[in-house]
Write an enzyme that holds these catalytic residues in place. Structure first.
Site, PDB file in Angstrom:
ATOM      1  N   GLY A 217       0.842  -1.202   0.000  1.00 37.82           N
ATOM      2  CA  GLY A 217       0.000   0.000   0.000  1.00 37.82           C
ATOM      3  C   GLY A 217       0.867   1.237   0.000  1.00 37.82           C
ATOM      4  O   GLY A 217       2.040   1.173  -0.367  1.00 37.82           O
ATOM      5  N   ASN A 218       0.309   2.354   0.386  1.00 38.09           N
ATOM      6  CA  ASN A 218       1.127   3.562   0.525  1.00 38.09           C
ATOM      7  C   ASN A 218       0.624   4.360   1.724  1.00 38.09           C
ATOM      8  O   ASN A 218      -0.342   3.979   2.368  1.00 38.09           O
ATOM      9  CB  ASN A 218       1.123   4.378  -0.781  1.00 38.09           C
ATOM     10  CG  ASN A 218      -0.275   4.805  -1.159  1.00 38.09           C
ATOM     11  OD1 ASN A 218      -0.941   5.521  -0.432  1.00 38.09           O
ATOM     12  ND2 ASN A 218      -0.735   4.331  -2.317  1.00 38.09           N
ATOM     13  N   ARG A 219       1.282   5.477   2.012  1.00 38.48           N
ATOM     14  CA  ARG A 219       1.026   6.183   3.275  1.00 38.48           C
ATOM     15  C   ARG A 219      -0.202   7.098   3.242  1.00 38.48           C
ATOM     16  O   ARG A 219      -0.477   7.785   4.216  1.00 38.48           O
ATOM     17  CB  ARG A 219       2.260   7.006   3.649  1.00 38.48           C
ATOM     18  CG  ARG A 219       3.423   6.133   4.091  1.00 38.48           C
ATOM     19  CD  ARG A 219       4.627   6.976   4.414  1.00 38.48           C
ATOM     20  NE  ARG A 219       4.295   8.039   5.344  1.00 38.48           N
ATOM     21  CZ  ARG A 219       4.996   9.149   5.494  1.00 38.48           C
ATOM     22  NH1 ARG A 219       6.074   9.352   4.754  1.00 38.48           N
ATOM     23  NH2 ARG A 219       4.643  10.069   6.363  1.00 38.48           N
TER      24      ARG A 219
END
Ligand code: CTP
Length: 403
Positions: A217-219
């Site tokens: 995923g990402n932040r």
């Protein structure tokens, strides 16, 4: 640090007699925490539901209940406290407002401290009704609310759900966050200028599964996209939010479509886009995904794991919007303006919002520093603002491309 919209604002809070009166404590606490000065006025029946002491402790001010107070402080003159208060306020909020108080205000009654104060008010009046379902839906109440709205007052309509009586339906006081967002919007001078517009917003990260328990995923927290969706709703738009995994709160009136992966988001956006006047693509879509997600949990025995990734579809580049206007975001860490302008033209956008991740902007924080770049090349650099206020500035620019 930014200056909160509520900083230094003078707010009158009127509380009337119904079970939701207990929620007024949360409203006072939040307003004072954010820097507002709050003075509370209760109707006599509100005192049956919440103690004046609770609200005076939270507001650090005396609470008015009687029209003819015995020991009025705050420098007000005994005989004209209602005029002093009315002139003092930047805004008056009545939350919760019973159908009785709504009826009295709509007919100009001045029979208790709260209604008397309202008749003298010069600042905006915001009313958040709360009542049981049949009381709220009573045609006389509906007519009174309509009348107040036509007079230019702001109504924060109640929500549907479980009520104190055990019945279920319309009448539950609007969520405290929605009440505060509405007040913030009014204090900032925004109107319902997006009424009649249908806006599709994407937000949050996307998750690309590696196996049944792991993902890439990402932040992104979704804060910026959710702020856009909420501001657009409060400014009158019909909003659909396509969200990747995010724990942000939203309003029940916003149509929510939850997705997980980039391809899931692509499917929903392609299906929805033509129904809307505008797409605001603020989601941080994952560019890559594992070539194949394992159907069983990958065991650690091998020690080293190699993950082969393939490119995800670029949603913005693949949509063919006929009449829907499209706004993209650009996340850049170098050659920011140049790269954002390239994305604006490569992805055939009507506007792009440049984000630069930093300590006070970008991922996970409540503030952002963005530059809006228009199709004609003009860029508008915004200062550090809350994401809610950034959202409002972006929407004001967006409105121009919808005209
Ligand atoms: N976007 C998209 N589909 C993707 C990736 C991004 O629609 N697969 C959208 C984003 O929602 C954003 C815009 O494209 O509105 C720009 O996203 P950004 O991550 O800044 O750029 P990328 O196009 O992914 O390019 P790069 O990562 O190389 O900077």
């Amino acid at each position: 640090m930014i200056k909160d919209t509520f900083q230094g604002k003078k707010i009158l809070l009127g509380v009337t007699g119904c079970i939701a009166a207990y929620k007024s404590g949360f409203i006072v606490r939040e307003l004072t925490k954010r820097g507002a000065e709050v003075r509370v006025v209760l109707t006599p029946s509100a005192v049956e539901f919440i103690a004046p002491l609770t609200l005076s402790s939270l507001s650090h001010n005396d609470v008015v209940v009687n029209t003819f107070p015995v020991n009025q402080k705050n420098g007000t003159d005994l005989s004209t406290w209602h005029i002093d208060y009315a002139l003092w306020a930047d805004l008056m909020l009545i939350a919760p407002a019973t159908i009785n108080t709504i009826a009295k205000i709509s007919y100009g009654f001045a029979d208790n401290a709260l209604t008397t104060l309202v008749t003298a008010l010069r600042s905006p009046l915001v009313i958040a009704p709360a009542a049981d379902v049949d009381m709220y839906n009573n045609p006389i109440n509906k007519e009174n609310l309509l009348k107040l709205e036509k007079l230019g007052h702001h109504i924060i309509y109640p929500e549907s759900g479980e009520l104190a009586s055990g019945l279920s339906g319309e009448g539950r006081l609007a969520d405290v966050n929605k009440i505060l967002d509405t007040v913030e919007l009014i204090l900032s001078g925004y109107k319902k200028d997006l009424s009649g517009k249908k806006i599709l917003v994407s937000a949050g990260p996307t998750y690309e599964d590696i196996d049944p328990v792991r993902f890439i995923g990402n932040r992104s927290s979704g804060k910026m996209g959710y702020a856009i969706a909420k501001s657009a709703y409060l400014r009158g738009a019909d909003v659909t939010l396509v969200s990747g995994p995010s724990s942000q709160n939203f309003y029940p009136e916003i149509k929510m479509m939850k997705v997980r992966s980039a391809s899931g988001m692509e499917q929903v956006i392609k299906k929805e886009i033509e129904k809307n006047d505008l797409l605001i693509m603020s989601a941080a879509v994952s560019d890559f995904r594992p070539v194949k997600a394992a159907s069983n949990k990958i065991k650690k025995e091998k020690g080293i794991m190699e993950l082969k990734m393939s490119l995800n579809p670029d949603i913005l580049s693949s949509i063919k919007a006929k009449k829907t206007k499209v706004i993209g975001f650009a996340l850049e860490t170098e050659n920011e303006i140049k790269n954002a302008k390239k994305k604006l033209s490569d992805k055939n956008l009507d506007m792009i919002v440049l984000n630069s991740p930093g300590k006070e902007s970008g991922f996970e924080v409540d503030t952002n520093r963005v530059t809006i770049i228009r199709k004609d090349g003009k860029s508008i650099k915004l200062p550090l603002l809350s994401k809610f206020q950034s959202a409002n500035k972006i929407l004001s620019e967006a409105k121009k491309i919808l005209e």
